[in-house]
Scaffold this motif. Structure first.
Motif, PDB file in Angstrom:
ATOM      1  N   PHE A   1       0.823  -1.214   0.000  1.00 24.89           N
ATOM      2  CA  PHE A   1       0.000   0.000   0.000  1.00 24.89           C
ATOM      3  C   PHE A   1       0.855   1.260   0.000  1.00 24.89           C
ATOM      4  O   PHE A   1       0.680   2.149  -0.839  1.00 24.89           O
ATOM      5  N   TYR A   2       1.789   1.346   0.923  1.00 28.35           N
ATOM      6  CA  TYR A   2       2.597   2.559   1.026  1.00 28.35           C
ATOM      7  C   TYR A   2       3.614   2.664  -0.100  1.00 28.35           C
ATOM      8  O   TYR A   2       3.979   3.777  -0.520  1.00 28.35           O
ATOM      9  N   VAL A   3       4.057   1.520  -0.616  1.00 29.89           N
ATOM     10  CA  VAL A   3       4.950   1.546  -1.780  1.00 29.89           C
ATOM     11  C   VAL A   3       4.189   2.072  -2.992  1.00 29.89           C
ATOM     12  O   VAL A   3       4.719   2.853  -3.791  1.00 29.89           O
ATOM     13  N   CYS A   4       2.927   1.662  -3.096  1.00 29.28           N
ATOM     14  CA  CYS A   4       2.075   2.143  -4.191  1.00 29.28           C
ATOM     15  C   CYS A   4       1.863   3.651  -4.074  1.00 29.28           C
ATOM     16  O   CYS A   4       1.925   4.378  -5.070  1.00 29.28           O
ATOM     17  N   LEU A   5       1.628   4.121  -2.855  1.00 27.91           N
ATOM     18  CA  LEU A   5       1.479   5.558  -2.636  1.00 27.91           C
ATOM     19  C   LEU A   5       2.750   6.312  -3.018  1.00 27.91           C
ATOM     20  O   LEU A   5       2.691   7.381  -3.634  1.00 27.91           O
ATOM     21  N   PHE A   6       3.895   5.739  -2.665  1.00 24.68           N
ATOM     22  CA  PHE A   6       5.177   6.367  -2.982  1.00 24.68           C
ATOM     23  C   PHE A   6       5.399   6.412  -4.485  1.00 24.68           C
ATOM     24  O   PHE A   6       5.833   7.440  -5.039  1.00 24.68           O
ATOM     25  N   GLN A   7       5.092   5.289  -5.167  1.00 25.23           N
ATOM     26  CA  GLN A   7       5.226   5.263  -6.626  1.00 25.23           C
ATOM     27  C   GLN A   7       4.295   6.287  -7.268  1.00 25.23           C
ATOM     28  O   GLN A   7       4.689   7.029  -8.174  1.00 25.23           O
ATOM     29  N   ARG A   8       3.067   6.349  -6.786  1.00 30.47           N
ATOM     30  CA  ARG A   8       2.086   7.304  -7.294  1.00 30.47           C
ATOM     31  C   ARG A   8       2.586   8.736  -7.137  1.00 30.47           C
ATOM     32  O   ARG A   8       2.453   9.553  -8.047  1.00 30.47           O
ATOM     33  N   GLN A   9       3.159   9.039  -5.972  1.00 30.33           N
ATOM     34  CA  GLN A   9       3.658  10.388  -5.715  1.00 30.33           C
ATOM     35  C   GLN A   9       4.769  10.758  -6.693  1.00 30.33           C
ATOM     36  O   GLN A   9       4.778  11.863  -7.254  1.00 30.33           O
ATOM     37  N   LEU A  10       5.707   9.843  -6.911  1.00 32.69           N
ATOM     38  CA  LEU A  10       6.833  10.136  -7.793  1.00 32.69           C
ATOM     39  C   LEU A  10       6.417  10.199  -9.260  1.00 32.69           C
ATOM     40  O   LEU A  10       6.956  10.995 -10.028  1.00 32.69           O
ATOM     41  N   ILE A  11       5.455   9.357  -9.645  1.00 34.49           N
ATOM     42  CA  ILE A  11       4.950   9.389 -11.019  1.00 34.49           C
ATOM     43  C   ILE A  11       4.407  10.777 -11.345  1.00 34.49           C
ATOM     44  O   ILE A  11       4.740  11.394 -12.364  1.00 34.49           O
TER      45      ILE A  11
END
Length: 311
Positions: free
Chosen positions: A93-103
């Motif tokens: 979940f938090y890795v997905c949030l981090f990826q989303r933020q950087l994208i």
């Protein structure tokens, strides 16, 4: 499940391209890996050239675009490659949030850099006598640094809205990476307001720089048409050709994509600029062409000397 302690154990599954047959998984993974290698190699070469060759350090935004392209592809591609090559599509979940933020961060950064490119050409052509004073290396560094910092604001606003949503059921992301729309659609509560805020922020980031870009190039066009000398007009247009090409590659597919939400189109407009930009730099920028010509001549001399000595 809400955004509590249990959310840290929540896993999303990256689908990638819906409908792709399993027999093509390895082929797709190899294709995406080739794109990734091409982006890393081409843009890293541009970065190295700008670091070692002082004559290339004038348009500072080019090295930032290259770094941004490397960052975007490094964030977006490894997971989807893993999904197709090793059937490992799960992401925390938090890795997905981090990826989303950087994208979204790198997308915003590119939009701001495009605006700086347009500003640079606007000052160079509309105010040629004042350009050396207005656009110094120090000024360019300040503008670039400002872009790196402020590019984080818009994605963070959208991220904070997503983090307020509860996630408890479907975890399948119909995309090649985590993004705002894909995550918001999986919330267990009404995400209408969150989607509206995310869309408004995205349009602001996209349209405000684009509005300035259109204004600057219209002003450039008016200034160029006032030049009586045809050769002078061609030279002025030539100085804008590289930036216009890069801007067109970045913006045109995004507006085409607005009429369709197909994953292939999203990946097209996301990956095309990082792949193509290094080739545009090498073809259109005189200093880079001259550097490669000198390098090739120097290499040929070394090879010729080695052959002569061996004989």
């Amino acid at each position: 499940m809400s955004m509590g302690d249990s959310s840290k154990d929540f896993l999303f599954f990256i689908v990638g391209f819906p409908g792709l047959q399993p027999k093509y998984y390895s082929l797709m993974a190899a294709f995406l890996l080739c794109i990734y290698i091409a982006v890393i190699t081409g843009n890293s070469l541009i970065v190295v050239l700008f670091v070692i060759e002082r004559s290339l350090q004038k348009p500072m935004y080019i090295i930032i675009l290259s770094l941004s392209d490397i960052g975007f592809c490094t964030v977006a591609l490894p997971k989807v490659i893993s999904r197709y090559w090793f059937n490992d599509g799960y992401i925390g979940f938090y890795v997905c949030l981090f990826q989303r933020q950087l994208i979204h961060y790198f997308g915003t950064l590119n939009s701001l850099i495009m605006m700086i490119m347009a500003l640079d050409r606007y000052l160079a052509i509309c105010y040629p006598l004042r350009y050396p004073v207005l656009m110094t290396n120090r000024t360019m560094r300040l503008l670039i640094g400002f872009s790196w910092v402020t590019a984080m604001i818009a994605p963070t606003i959208s991220l904070m809205q997503t983090m307020k949503l509860p996630f408890c059921g479907p975890n399948t992301i119909i995309h090649c990476f985590c993004d705002s729309l894909s995550m918001n659609q999986l919330a267990c509560a009404d995400a209408t307001l969150t989607n509206l805020i995310s869309y408004a922020v995205a349009m602001f980031v996209l349209l405000v720089p684009l509005s300035f870009i259109i204004f600057s190039y219209l002003s450039i066009l008016v200034s160029v048409l006032r030049i009586a000398n045809t050769q002078g007009r061609m030279k002025a247009f030539s100085t804008c050709a590289t930036q216009l090409t890069i801007i067109a590659i970045y913006y045109v597919p995004r507006f085409v994509m607005n009429s369709s939400q197909k994953i292939a189109l999203v990946m097209f407009y996301s990956l095309l600029p990082p792949v193509v930009n290094p080739f545009i730099y090498c073809i259109r920028i005189k200093e880079i062409r001259q550097f490669f010509i000198k390098w090739c001549v120097h290499r040929n001399r070394i090879v010729s000397r080695s052959l002569t000595i061996s004989k």
